[in-house]
Motif scaffolding. Structure first.
Motif, mmCIF file in Angstrom:
data_model
loop_
_atom_site.group_PDB
_atom_site.id
_atom_site.type_symbol
_atom_site.label_atom_id
_atom_site.label_comp_id
_atom_site.label_asym_id
_atom_site.label_seq_id
_atom_site.Cartn_x
_atom_site.Cartn_y
_atom_site.Cartn_z
ATOM 1 N N PRO A 116 14.296 7.798 5.956
ATOM 2 C CA PRO A 116 13.147 8.365 5.248
ATOM 3 C C PRO A 116 12.674 7.397 4.161
ATOM 4 O O PRO A 116 13.487 6.801 3.445
ATOM 5 N N LEU A 117 11.363 7.238 4.035
ATOM 6 C CA LEU A 117 10.793 6.275 3.091
ATOM 7 C C LEU A 117 9.778 6.966 2.195
ATOM 8 O O LEU A 117 8.938 7.738 2.670
ATOM 9 N N ARG A 118 9.848 6.641 0.924
ATOM 10 C CA ARG A 118 8.831 7.082 -0.030
ATOM 11 C C ARG A 118 8.744 6.048 -1.147
ATOM 12 O O ARG A 118 9.715 5.818 -1.872
ATOM 13 N N ASP A 119 7.591 5.402 -1.255
ATOM 14 C CA ASP A 119 7.388 4.345 -2.246
ATOM 15 C C ASP A 119 8.548 3.349 -2.189
ATOM 16 O O ASP A 119 9.165 3.013 -3.210
ATOM 17 N N ALA A 120 8.835 2.875 -1.004
ATOM 18 C CA ALA A 120 9.998 2.013 -0.771
ATOM 19 C C ALA A 120 9.619 0.549 -0.584
ATOM 20 O O ALA A 120 10.416 -0.225 -0.046
ATOM 21 N N GLU A 121 8.433 0.150 -0.999
ATOM 22 C CA GLU A 121 7.989 -1.221 -0.776
ATOM 23 C C GLU A 121 8.947 -2.241 -1.387
ATOM 24 O O GLU A 121 9.241 -3.275 -0.784
ATOM 25 N N SER A 122 9.465 -1.956 -2.571
ATOM 26 C CA SER A 122 10.331 -2.919 -3.249
ATOM 27 C C SER A 122 11.708 -3.041 -2.587
ATOM 28 O O SER A 122 12.432 -4.007 -2.864
ATOM 29 N N HIS A 123 12.087 -2.098 -1.727
ATOM 30 C CA HIS A 123 13.417 -2.122 -1.112
ATOM 31 C C HIS A 123 13.395 -2.518 0.363
ATOM 32 O O HIS A 123 14.466 -2.751 0.943
ATOM 33 N N LEU A 124 12.237 -2.595 0.976
ATOM 34 C CA LEU A 124 12.181 -2.779 2.422
ATOM 35 C C LEU A 124 12.751 -4.118 2.869
ATOM 36 O O LEU A 124 13.439 -4.193 3.889
ATOM 37 N N VAL A 147 7.448 7.948 6.750
ATOM 38 C CA VAL A 147 6.764 7.524 5.520
ATOM 39 C C VAL A 147 6.037 8.745 4.972
ATOM 40 O O VAL A 147 5.152 9.291 5.631
ATOM 41 N N SER A 148 6.398 9.169 3.771
ATOM 42 C CA SER A 148 5.820 10.386 3.205
ATOM 43 C C SER A 148 5.523 10.197 1.723
ATOM 44 O O SER A 148 6.284 9.539 1.006
ATOM 45 N N ASP A 149 4.407 10.761 1.290
ATOM 46 C CA ASP A 149 4.033 10.841 -0.128
ATOM 47 C C ASP A 149 4.143 9.490 -0.834
ATOM 48 O O ASP A 149 4.604 9.416 -1.977
ATOM 49 N N LEU A 155 3.925 1.611 4.110
ATOM 50 C CA LEU A 155 3.557 1.642 5.516
ATOM 51 C C LEU A 155 3.112 0.264 6.013
ATOM 52 O O LEU A 155 3.530 -0.186 7.086
ATOM 53 N N GLY A 156 2.269 -0.418 5.245
ATOM 54 C CA GLY A 156 1.795 -1.736 5.665
ATOM 55 C C GLY A 156 2.907 -2.760 5.755
ATOM 56 O O GLY A 156 3.013 -3.500 6.741
ATOM 57 N N LEU A 157 3.757 -2.805 4.733
ATOM 58 C CA LEU A 157 4.860 -3.774 4.745
ATOM 59 C C LEU A 157 5.860 -3.438 5.844
ATOM 60 O O LEU A 157 6.407 -4.341 6.489
ATOM 61 N N LEU A 158 6.089 -2.162 6.085
ATOM 62 C CA LEU A 158 7.003 -1.761 7.159
ATOM 63 C C LEU A 158 6.510 -2.272 8.508
ATOM 64 O O LEU A 158 7.295 -2.804 9.306
ATOM 65 N N SER A 159 5.231 -2.132 8.781
ATOM 66 C CA SER A 159 4.677 -2.607 10.053
ATOM 67 C C SER A 159 4.828 -4.124 10.179
ATOM 68 O O SER A 159 5.179 -4.637 11.249
#
Length: 488
Positions: A116-124, A147-149, A155-159
């Motif tokens: 589960p991801l939420r505002d996780a850009e810094s950890h991806l 990806v929620s809230d 989402l962009g970095l994950l892709s």
């Protein structure tokens, strides 16, 4: 849905064509519509003809060659499973082969990894570094992200990271099927440490997190998955062999111990996940006094449960394979057999025995007679995030440092002022000390000389050698110097 191989836009996922538009999710309902009547009648007619021929050949063989076996005749293709004899929209799965075993990597058992991801850009990026290092065969691991809230570029970095991972030149690096699901749950609690771990927000936050986990699992779990692995993206350090290490215990639900590093001035390390615990009589008595919708959370003074926590039983030199039966489980890293979820165990988004989410999941699994264990000496490390108390302590230490530096500077200024206003007596004292020592040495020599002279005079009569004025003057000078030395 992102399958492993996406070279063509019209590629197939699980045998079915996908829509050409990107970022779409379609269950293709047309697959289950009935066929037109002419093909169906034709297939039925062919089936009857084959059955008639089969019966005729069987009777002929029975009367003509009574001792002959009819089994070789079946190899003529009359009972073969050709394309005209199969239903293209039906899939057959034998769930007895996906129960999960201790050496799943040898039996090619598939794992569903849920994150589960939420505002996780810094950890991806850190999370994908762990994905690169997993030793379990990557093609046997399917990835599922929810990806929620999120308000950042999760989402962009994950892709982007997934595209790079699947396009890796190393053939052992790409993973199996990948699912990205985007759904908001109205989570209002901020992602900072104070908000996420504050007591007031725990009950509502845990219930929404349980909903997110259940949505992700229901959308991504397939009949061919033998294991489900839940992993938080902010795990900093973990063994590359963690999947095999946990799987070897062959337990229905198993979790490692989770700690976090701290700065040296805070002790160096600290238990992090307190949600893995054994039940206690005190906690059971406390639960009986709470409202029906209440949710007990560990690590807060409001709920003194006195439970044995997995985290506090850690021995850095203990056996990492040692097991401990637990009732509640933490959600940082959970490996569970898929049959647990297929049996109905889930993450309760309500108060189940006064618990929710992962702790409620552990209680529910125990209620359904599944094994739930933790490894107190097998440790993974969570990323350090300064808590409110840590930040307050750092501010106090900074104020103490500034006060200490100011005091040292004031002391240095005072000493400088004293030196400027008064002459330094040290150098004069050394000079006077040297002069006195030289004078005392000179007097000693003169005294020894005088004593030698007295010895000579004792041999001559006193009146034979009168004292001259010069001698009298020298004696007076010696006496005055001796008195001055004594005064000093």
């Amino acid at each position: 849905m992102l399958p492993r191989h996406t070279a063509k836009s019209d590629s197939y996922s699980n045998g079915y064509p996908r829509a050409k538009e990107k970022n779409t999710y379609s269950i293709s309902p047309h697959r289950f519509q009935p066929r037109a009547s002419p093909p169906a009648l034709r297939r039925r007619r062919q089936l009857l003809i084959r059955l008639g021929l089969l019966v005729g050949i069987g009777l002929f063989a029975f009367f003509v060659w009574p001792g002959a076996s009819v089994v070789p005749l079946l190899s003529l293709g009359f009972l073969s499973s050709g394309e005209d004899f199969q239903l293209e929209t039906v899939r057959y799965y034998d769930l007895s082969t996906v129960q999960g075993t201790a050496r799943g990597w040898e039996r090619e058992e598939r794992i569903l990894l849920c994150a589960p991801l939420r505002d996780a850009e810094s950890h991806l990026r850190m999370f994908f570094a762990h994905l690169h290092n997993f030793t379990y065969p990557h093609h046997l691991i399917d990835l599922a992200f929810l990806v929620s809230d999120s308000k950042d570029r999760t989402l962009g970095l994950l892709s982007e990271l997934l595209e790079d991972l699947q396009a890796d030149e190393d053939p052992k690096m790409p993973y199996g099927e990948i699912s990205i699901i985007e759904k908001d749950f109205g989570q209002k609690v901020n992602q900072d440490v104070e908000s996420r771990h504050g007591f007031a927000a725990q009950a509502s936050r845990r219930k929404l997190m349980a909903q997110a986990r259940n949505w992700l699992l229901s959308a991504a779990l397939r009949p061919y998955h033998s294991w489900v692995y839940w992993r938080d993206v902010d795990v900093e350090t973990a063994p590359f062999t963690i999947l095999e290490d946990l799987m070897r215990h062959n337990k229905d639900v198993i979790v490692p111990n989770v700690w976090r590093p701290l700065p040296d001035w805070l002790g160096g390390e600290q238990p992090y996940d307190l949600n893995s615990w054994q039940e206690s009589e005190t906690a059971l008595a406390l639960a009986d006094t709470l409202d029906e919708d209440a949710v007990i959370v560990e690590g807060y003074a409001e709920y003194a449960t006195w439970r044995p926590h997995l985290a506090y039983l850690r021995d850095p030199y203990g056996d990492p394979d040692m097991e401990m039966d637990i009732d509640g489980v933490g959600g940082v890293s959970i490996l569970a057999k898929a049959k647990v979820f297929r049996s109905g165990v889930h993450f309760p988004a309500f108060s189940f025995e006064k618990h929710a989410e992962t702790e409620g999941f552990g209680k529910m699994a125990k209620r359904m007679q599944f094994s739930v264990v933790g490894l107190p000496h097998y440790t993974i490390w969570h990323l350090y995030e300064p808590s409110v108390d840590d930040i307050r302590h750092m501010e106090e230490m900074e104020e103490e440092r500034k006060a200490r530096e100011k005091e040292e500077q004031d002391k240095a200024d005072r000493m400088k002022k004293i030196k400027d206003q008064f002459a330094d007596p040290n150098s004069q004292w050394e000079k006077d000390k040297t002069d006195i020592q030289n004078e005392a040495l000179r007097e000693k020599k003169e005294k020894e000389k005088a004593e030698a002279q007295n010895v000579v005079e004792t041999q001559v009569p006193a009146d034979s050698k009168p004292e001259t004025k010069a001698e009298a003057k020298a004696d007076s000078k010696v006496e005055s110097k001796a008195d001055a030395v004594k005064a000093q």
